[in-house]
Design an enzyme around this catalytic site. Structure first.
Site, PDB file in Angstrom:
ATOM      1  N   ASP A 293       0.857  -1.187   0.000  1.00 49.17           N
ATOM      2  CA  ASP A 293       0.000   0.000   0.000  1.00 49.17           C
ATOM      3  C   ASP A 293       0.893   1.237   0.000  1.00 49.17           C
ATOM      4  OD1 ASP A 293      -2.102   1.726   0.162  1.00 49.17           O
ATOM      5  OD2 ASP A 293      -2.838   1.037   2.102  1.00 49.17           O
TER       6      ASP A 293
ATOM      7  N   ASP B 262      -2.712   2.455  -6.130  1.00 48.46           N
ATOM      8  CA  ASP B 262      -1.756   2.553  -5.029  1.00 48.46           C
ATOM      9  C   ASP B 262      -1.694   1.330  -4.130  1.00 48.46           C
ATOM     10  OD1 ASP B 262      -4.244   2.900  -3.925  1.00 48.46           O
ATOM     11  OD2 ASP B 262      -3.681   4.584  -2.649  1.00 48.46           O
ATOM     12  N   GLU B 263      -2.344   0.238  -4.480  1.00 50.39           N
ATOM     13  CA  GLU B 263      -2.246  -0.948  -3.634  1.00 50.39           C
ATOM     14  C   GLU B 263      -2.482  -2.216  -4.436  1.00 50.39           C
ATOM     15  OE1 GLU B 263      -5.298  -1.712  -0.708  1.00 50.39           O
ATOM     16  OE2 GLU B 263      -6.603  -0.194  -1.627  1.00 50.39           O
TER      17      GLU B 263
END
EC number: 2.7.7.7
Length: 356
Positions: free
Chosen positions: A8, A103-104
């Site tokens: 993350d 983003d993850e």
């Protein structure tokens, strides 16, 4: 026993802006729409979070909490480009990758022989590579299953790692607050709390049949998670038909303006999920879903090949015509993907959305 890593990125959009604009590093910064246009905060840096600013918050309210908040509109094309760079880093370690957004992502390294098969060392090396090549930090959670890895990645943010081994997973899970379980949002959490259930251990002590009766289809999911059970495989190569985001509201909303504000809040999340699933933003339809306080719902979906936030507003207006006098308890946005998209159908519920 599986070895799952959840990576993350730390306040991703804001981190990119701080990297490229050093003057932003020590001041409260947020990415989002302007207050005079009923904008919503997409994300913010950790300085802003000290003032109480959070993602999905109305920009006008964020300004009240933090008058010195610096607001930038964001550069989605750049965020997508860097996300693809990070994905290429992941591929050095495994091809079993499930991107959740720009983003993850989840990585399954169960069969990896790198670092003598140590998932911890693999996660550390991934974080090192990301920082060296992008000058951005990432946090990681390592665990035997997906949901524990996701929770673990948040334990030592920012720029940290948390490892939950098979031997420690049970002790870690049973003390978790139920609000930590992905999918348990404000509405569900309030119902759990009203039943005297606050931790996973509380659920373990509760009769299963009564619990399932109270929560329906979601009951077994909460029950399993409270026992540390999550047998879901990573979704890496099946056909995805659509991508959607929705939010169940703690209190019904009753005005068109509130619905528009919710659309503004959900749209950046949808865009991020879509870019992770279909980097070229190829779509074939857009849709809006409303669920009313009588638990009836309506969906308006039309063919549309160019993603357009304004078109969502048109669909929302059409859906609102069916509302009558009913309150609204859920708002959702979705896009249909072309049949060639090599990904799988998924709807994300953000009633529990965590701030990263």
């Amino acid at each position: 026993m599986r070895k799952i890593i959840h990576i993350d990125m730390d306040c991703y959009y804001a981190a990119v802006e701080m990297r490229d604009n050093p003057q932003y590093r020590d001041i409260p910064l947020a990415i989002g729409g302007s207050a005079d246009r009923r904008g919503v905060i997409s994300t913010c840096n950790y300085v802003a979070r000290k003032y109480g600013v959070r993602s999905a918050m109305a920009t006008a309210y964020a300004r009240k909490l933090c008058p010195d908040l610096v607001l930038v509109p964001g550069r989605m094309a750049l965020y997508s480009e860097i996300s693809q760079q990070i994905r290429k880093i992941f591929l050095r370690y495994t091809d079993k990758i499930e991107p959740l957004s720009l983003d993850e992502a989840y990585l399954d390294v169960t069969d990896s022989e790198l670092f003598s098969g140590s998932a911890t060392l693999i996660a550390q090396d991934i974080r090192r590579a990301i920082f060296e090549e992008t000058q951005l930090t990432a946090s990681a959670g390592v665990a035997p299953c997906k949901f524990v890895a996701k929770i673990a990645s948040d334990e030592n943010k920012p720029n940290g790692i948390c490892v939950i081994t098979p031997d420690t997973q049970d002790a870690f899970v049973k003390t978790l607050a139920l609000g930590k379980i992905p999918g348990v949002g404000k509405v569900t959490l309030q119902k759990l709390n009203n039943m005297g259930l606050f931790t996973c251990q509380d659920v373990r002590d509760y009769p299963l049949d009564a619990f399932v009766k109270a929560f329906g289809k979601f009951g077994p999911v909460i029950w399993d998670r409270s026992h540390g059970i999550d047998e879901r495989e990573l979704s890496v190569s099946r056909k995805r038909k659509s991508v959607g985001v929705e939010r169940t509201l703690a209190q019904d909303i009753t005005t068109d303006e509130e619905c528009l504000a919710m659309l503004e809040s959900l749209y950046p999340k949808l865009l991020s999920r879509l870019e992770a699933a279909s980097p070229k933003l190829a779509i074939q339809s857009q849709g809006v879903k409303l669920k009313f306080n009588d638990f009836q719902q309506t969906t308006v979906e039309h063919r549309h090949q160019v993603l357009d936030k304004t078109y969502f507003k048109t669909l929302l207006s059409e859906a609102l015509e069916r509302r009558g006098t009913r309150g609204i308890r859920l708002v959702g946005l979705s896009v249909g993907l072309p049949e060639t998209a090599d990904v799988q159908q998924m709807v994300f519920n953000f009633e529990h959305e965590q701030n990263r």
